[in-house]
Motif scaffolding. Sequence first.
Motif, mmCIF file in Angstrom:
data_model
loop_
_atom_site.group_PDB
_atom_site.id
_atom_site.type_symbol
_atom_site.label_atom_id
_atom_site.label_comp_id
_atom_site.label_asym_id
_atom_site.label_seq_id
_atom_site.Cartn_x
_atom_site.Cartn_y
_atom_site.Cartn_z
ATOM 1 N N ASP A 87 0.848 -1.185 0.000
ATOM 2 C CA ASP A 87 0.000 0.000 0.000
ATOM 3 C C ASP A 87 0.886 1.238 0.000
ATOM 4 O OD1 ASP A 87 -2.212 1.683 0.123
ATOM 5 O OD2 ASP A 87 -2.342 1.556 2.316
ATOM 6 N N ASN A 88 0.748 2.072 -1.041
ATOM 7 C CA ASN A 88 1.537 3.314 -1.157
ATOM 8 C C ASN A 88 3.029 3.066 -1.042
ATOM 9 O OD1 ASN A 88 -0.706 5.032 -1.507
ATOM 10 N ND2 ASN A 88 -1.060 5.069 0.718
ATOM 11 N N GLY A 89 3.491 2.017 -1.721
ATOM 12 C CA GLY A 89 4.921 1.740 -1.759
ATOM 13 C C GLY A 89 5.484 1.062 -0.530
ATOM 14 N N ARG A 90 4.612 0.586 0.359
ATOM 15 C CA ARG A 90 5.083 -0.081 1.569
ATOM 16 C C ARG A 90 4.347 -1.402 1.756
ATOM 17 N NH1 ARG A 90 7.920 0.479 6.003
ATOM 18 N NH2 ARG A 90 7.280 -0.691 7.837
#
Length: 430
Positions: free
Chosen positions: A228-231
């Motif tokens: 989610d959102n690069g994590r």
Amino acid sequence: MTRPDPSPSSFRPPLQHRFSAAHLAVRGFTQRGWPRSWRDHDLKRHYDVVIIGGGLHGLATAYYLAANHGITNVAVLDKGYMGGGGSGRNTAILRSNYLTPEGVRFYDRSLKLYEGLANELNYNVMFSRQGHLTLAHNDSALRTMRWRAEVNKVQGVDSEVIDPRQVKELVPHLDTSTDTRYPILGALYHPPGGTIRHDAVVWGYARAADHLGVQIHQHTEVTGIDVDNGRVTGVRTHRGDISAGTVINCTAGWSTTISEMAGVFMPVTTSPLQAAVTEPVKPFLHTVVVSGTLHVYVSQTDRGELVFGASVDPFTSYSTRGSLAFAEGLAGNVLRLMPALSGMRLLRQWAGLCDMTPDYSPIMGTTPVEGFLVDVGWGTYGFKAGPVAGEAMAECVATGKMPEIIADFGLDRFASGRLVGEKGAAAVGH
């Protein structure tokens, strides 16, 4: 969080599990009443760290997270059983005489950890320091051996080039005459090299990690990784979903498949590596012997079996079946080195999966997805690196920084061109 006691005494069984000689004899035959080395658990909905891959690298990472950093809310997931992949399909040879300074430092640290592993885990891992010979059959190979010897010496590693007479003294059964197709002109001799029992190493790490609170989940297949959102936020398994702030890919063979679940693509190809073992005979080979020219390596176990291996198969595949072509080629090359073995019989052969990178060095550390780390791409030499890889990956997770010893093995090196070329010492250099 209170740090668990990692001392060897802490891994001794409780009093109710210590038996007299009579009890040991009875239980040895009946196999009843023994305490389990590690426990089964229900899958929790959250772990601080999820490690995908229950082989040597995954278990070592879990152990050092708990023992060195007090991080115990850790799950090790494997779609099969512990050590059922590359950790149980290798030839269990240890050495640190690599070609690059980065590689030599890295593997020498691993070898030192191996030497003290039985004491640290209070588990007999059957380490046998035999010495390691890499044969040179032509002038080019001999120059490479001298190069490796000098690099090793600068890094404080015991290696030297020896002549055919010294080779014959170490391994009398080798054909060191000059009238063969592949005469032995010399060899790189590495006294600290040897072998270890691969199953015992896996079991020792699993037992110690379980004792410190790590949960080991066998037969738990990862089907997806949530980002989610690069994590990274968790993993999906056929037993349910898990949330986690850190996910580590410690797989072999399927390392690209797992990484692509997180949107991370790696320059890795997977090829089979075959090996074989003979009937047991009286011990006569007390040194590991390798020939890069003939693509063969051989050692002898404590039970008297000769263990042979070669280079990876010349094609990509996920097959772990042996082939007649391999057995024929292997037998021919072994007999060129030791003709006296012509009467021995092969008992069985098998294959493991090797993830090969363009520079024959591993990929370790962080990725563009925050919280998703990798310890993959080990080619034919991942077993040698298990302890130091686990130690370094645990430090990377605990501190949020890349340890110096693995800084050169990051995924970003392929974009920047800072490759760590180990083909000269790793292609068949077992």
